[in-house]
Design a protein around this motif. Structure first.
Motif, PDB file in Angstrom:
ATOM      1  N   ASP A 153       9.842 -10.511 -10.325  1.00 53.11           N
ATOM      2  CA  ASP A 153      11.154 -10.514  -9.681  1.00 53.11           C
ATOM      3  C   ASP A 153      11.060 -10.523  -8.156  1.00 53.11           C
ATOM      4  N   PHE A 154      10.059  -9.810  -7.614  1.00 49.07           N
ATOM      5  CA  PHE A 154       9.918  -9.682  -6.167  1.00 49.07           C
ATOM      6  C   PHE A 154       8.458  -9.784  -5.765  1.00 49.07           C
ATOM      7  N   ILE A 155       8.239 -10.276  -4.556  1.00 54.76           N
ATOM      8  CA  ILE A 155       6.929 -10.194  -3.920  1.00 54.76           C
ATOM      9  C   ILE A 155       7.129  -9.426  -2.621  1.00 54.76           C
ATOM     10  N   LEU A 156       6.287  -8.420  -2.428  1.00 55.86           N
ATOM     11  CA  LEU A 156       6.331  -7.601  -1.227  1.00 55.86           C
ATOM     12  C   LEU A 156       5.059  -7.821  -0.427  1.00 55.86           C
ATOM     13  N   ARG A 157       5.201  -7.931   0.887  1.00 57.59           N
ATOM     14  CA  ARG A 157       4.022  -7.906   1.769  1.00 57.59           C
ATOM     15  C   ARG A 157       3.983  -6.503   2.345  1.00 57.59           C
ATOM     16  N   ILE A 158       2.892  -5.823   2.066  1.00 66.71           N
ATOM     17  CA  ILE A 158       2.758  -4.416   2.416  1.00 66.71           C
ATOM     18  C   ILE A 158       1.591  -4.257   3.378  1.00 66.71           C
ATOM     19  N   ALA A 159       1.804  -3.494   4.454  1.00 65.63           N
ATOM     20  CA  ALA A 159       0.754  -3.232   5.438  1.00 65.63           C
ATOM     21  C   ALA A 159       0.487  -1.733   5.497  1.00 65.63           C
ATOM     22  N   THR A 160      -0.773  -1.357   5.243  1.00 67.63           N
ATOM     23  CA  THR A 160      -1.192   0.039   5.341  1.00 67.63           C
ATOM     24  C   THR A 160      -2.517   0.109   6.087  1.00 67.63           C
ATOM     25  N   SER A 161      -2.949   1.322   6.366  1.00 71.74           N
ATOM     26  CA  SER A 161      -4.197   1.497   7.110  1.00 71.74           C
ATOM     27  C   SER A 161      -5.421   1.224   6.244  1.00 71.74           C
ATOM     28  N   ASP A 162      -5.350   1.594   4.969  1.00 74.19           N
ATOM     29  CA  ASP A 162      -6.517   1.429   4.100  1.00 74.19           C
ATOM     30  C   ASP A 162      -6.066   1.555   2.645  1.00 74.19           C
ATOM     31  N   MET A 163      -7.045   1.505   1.723  1.00 72.07           N
ATOM     32  CA  MET A 163      -6.729   1.562   0.299  1.00 72.07           C
ATOM     33  C   MET A 163      -6.136   2.920  -0.092  1.00 72.07           C
ATOM     34  N   ASP A 164      -6.596   3.987   0.526  1.00 73.35           N
ATOM     35  CA  ASP A 164      -6.023   5.301   0.227  1.00 73.35           C
ATOM     36  C   ASP A 164      -4.540   5.349   0.592  1.00 73.35           C
ATOM     37  N   ALA A 165      -4.201   4.804   1.739  1.00 75.14           N
ATOM     38  CA  ALA A 165      -2.795   4.776   2.160  1.00 75.14           C
ATOM     39  C   ALA A 165      -1.968   3.900   1.223  1.00 75.14           C
ATOM     40  N   TYR A 166      -2.538   2.778   0.781  1.00 74.22           N
ATOM     41  CA  TYR A 166      -1.823   1.924  -0.176  1.00 74.22           C
ATOM     42  C   TYR A 166      -1.594   2.691  -1.479  1.00 74.22           C
ATOM     43  N   HIS A 167      -2.622   3.386  -1.949  1.00 78.06           N
ATOM     44  CA  HIS A 167      -2.509   4.149  -3.184  1.00 78.06           C
ATOM     45  C   HIS A 167      -1.384   5.183  -3.087  1.00 78.06           C
ATOM     46  N   LEU A 168      -1.312   5.892  -1.966  1.00 80.48           N
ATOM     47  CA  LEU A 168      -0.233   6.863  -1.763  1.00 80.48           C
ATOM     48  C   LEU A 168       1.132   6.177  -1.741  1.00 80.48           C
ATOM     49  N   PHE A 169       1.215   5.026  -1.066  1.00 82.45           N
ATOM     50  CA  PHE A 169       2.467   4.265  -1.037  1.00 82.45           C
ATOM     51  C   PHE A 169       2.890   3.880  -2.451  1.00 82.45           C
ATOM     52  N   LEU A 170       1.959   3.332  -3.223  1.00 83.26           N
ATOM     53  CA  LEU A 170       2.268   2.885  -4.580  1.00 83.26           C
ATOM     54  C   LEU A 170       2.720   4.059  -5.446  1.00 83.26           C
ATOM     55  N   ARG A 171       1.959   5.128  -5.394  1.00 77.37           N
ATOM     56  CA  ARG A 171       2.214   6.251  -6.271  1.00 77.37           C
ATOM     57  C   ARG A 171       3.456   7.054  -5.922  1.00 77.37           C
ATOM     58  N   HIS A 172       3.666   7.265  -4.632  1.00 77.81           N
ATOM     59  CA  HIS A 172       4.732   8.177  -4.212  1.00 77.81           C
ATOM     60  C   HIS A 172       5.989   7.490  -3.699  1.00 77.81           C
ATOM     61  N   LYS A 173       5.943   6.187  -3.553  1.00 76.74           N
ATOM     62  CA  LYS A 173       7.136   5.471  -3.091  1.00 76.74           C
ATOM     63  C   LYS A 173       7.530   4.372  -4.075  1.00 76.74           C
ATOM     64  N   LEU A 174       6.735   3.312  -4.142  1.00 79.32           N
ATOM     65  CA  LEU A 174       7.128   2.141  -4.939  1.00 79.32           C
ATOM     66  C   LEU A 174       7.284   2.479  -6.419  1.00 79.32           C
ATOM     67  N   ALA A 175       6.319   3.177  -7.006  1.00 79.80           N
ATOM     68  CA  ALA A 175       6.367   3.484  -8.440  1.00 79.80           C
ATOM     69  C   ALA A 175       7.455   4.490  -8.796  1.00 79.80           C
TER      70      ALA A 175
END
Length: 154
Positions: free
Chosen positions: A107-129
């Motif tokens: 349905d959607f494609i997001l371009r996401i910018a984070t500092s590293d994989m740990d920051a992406y993981h936190l974003f995914l787990r605590h925001k997007l999901a």
């Protein structure tokens, strides 16, 4: 391109897309028009919405946004209300640089910018999901950047 753009408008837009720090005098010199003409044309281009905003493009690595992910999101429901709610909520996340509603499998494609994989993981787990109605997220990570343009061909 709309018919209201003449060659002078197109040239002004080309120059500004390449370097928005050019002042009216510099643009006037480049296109061989008066400063007043350039000033008026730019005012009209802004007023008509051709120029949405003027920004500085930062080096993402220097500001600690080295990891870029393209995340494909599939929602459980596809009503106008649930699609709109997702767009409203995802737009609030500072990590989300772009959000596009798509045709096809997701349905959607997001371009996401984070500092590293740990920051992406936190974003995914605590925001997007945590958003209601998110069914599946499939992410792809940028290994290298061959081309990145912001200027549209005119």
């Amino acid at each position: 391109m709309q018919n209201s753009l003449d060659p002078t408008d197109v040239e002004i837009l080309r120059l500004l897309q390449q370097d928005a720090t050019l002042n009216n005098k510099e643009i006037a010199f480049e296109i061989r028009k008066s400063i007043a003409t350039v000033h008026e044309r730019i005012r009209k281009l802004k007023e008509q919405g051709y120029i949405k905003r003027i920004v500085a493009i930062l080096d993402r690595k220097k500001i600690d946004r080295s990891l870029i992910a393209f995340s494909h999101v599939f929602l459980k429901e596809h009503t106008a209300e649930t699609l709109g709610e997702f767009e409203t909520e995802v737009a609030k996340f500072e990590e989300v640089m772009e959000c596009f509603q798509m045709t096809g499998a997701y349905d959607f494609i997001l371009r996401i910018a984070t500092s590293d994989m740990d920051a992406y993981h936190l974003f995914l787990r605590h925001k997007l999901a945590t958003l209601p109605n998110v069914s599946t997220v499939q992410s792809f990570f940028v290994l290298s950047e061959t081309k990145s343009e912001t200027a549209y061909p005119l």
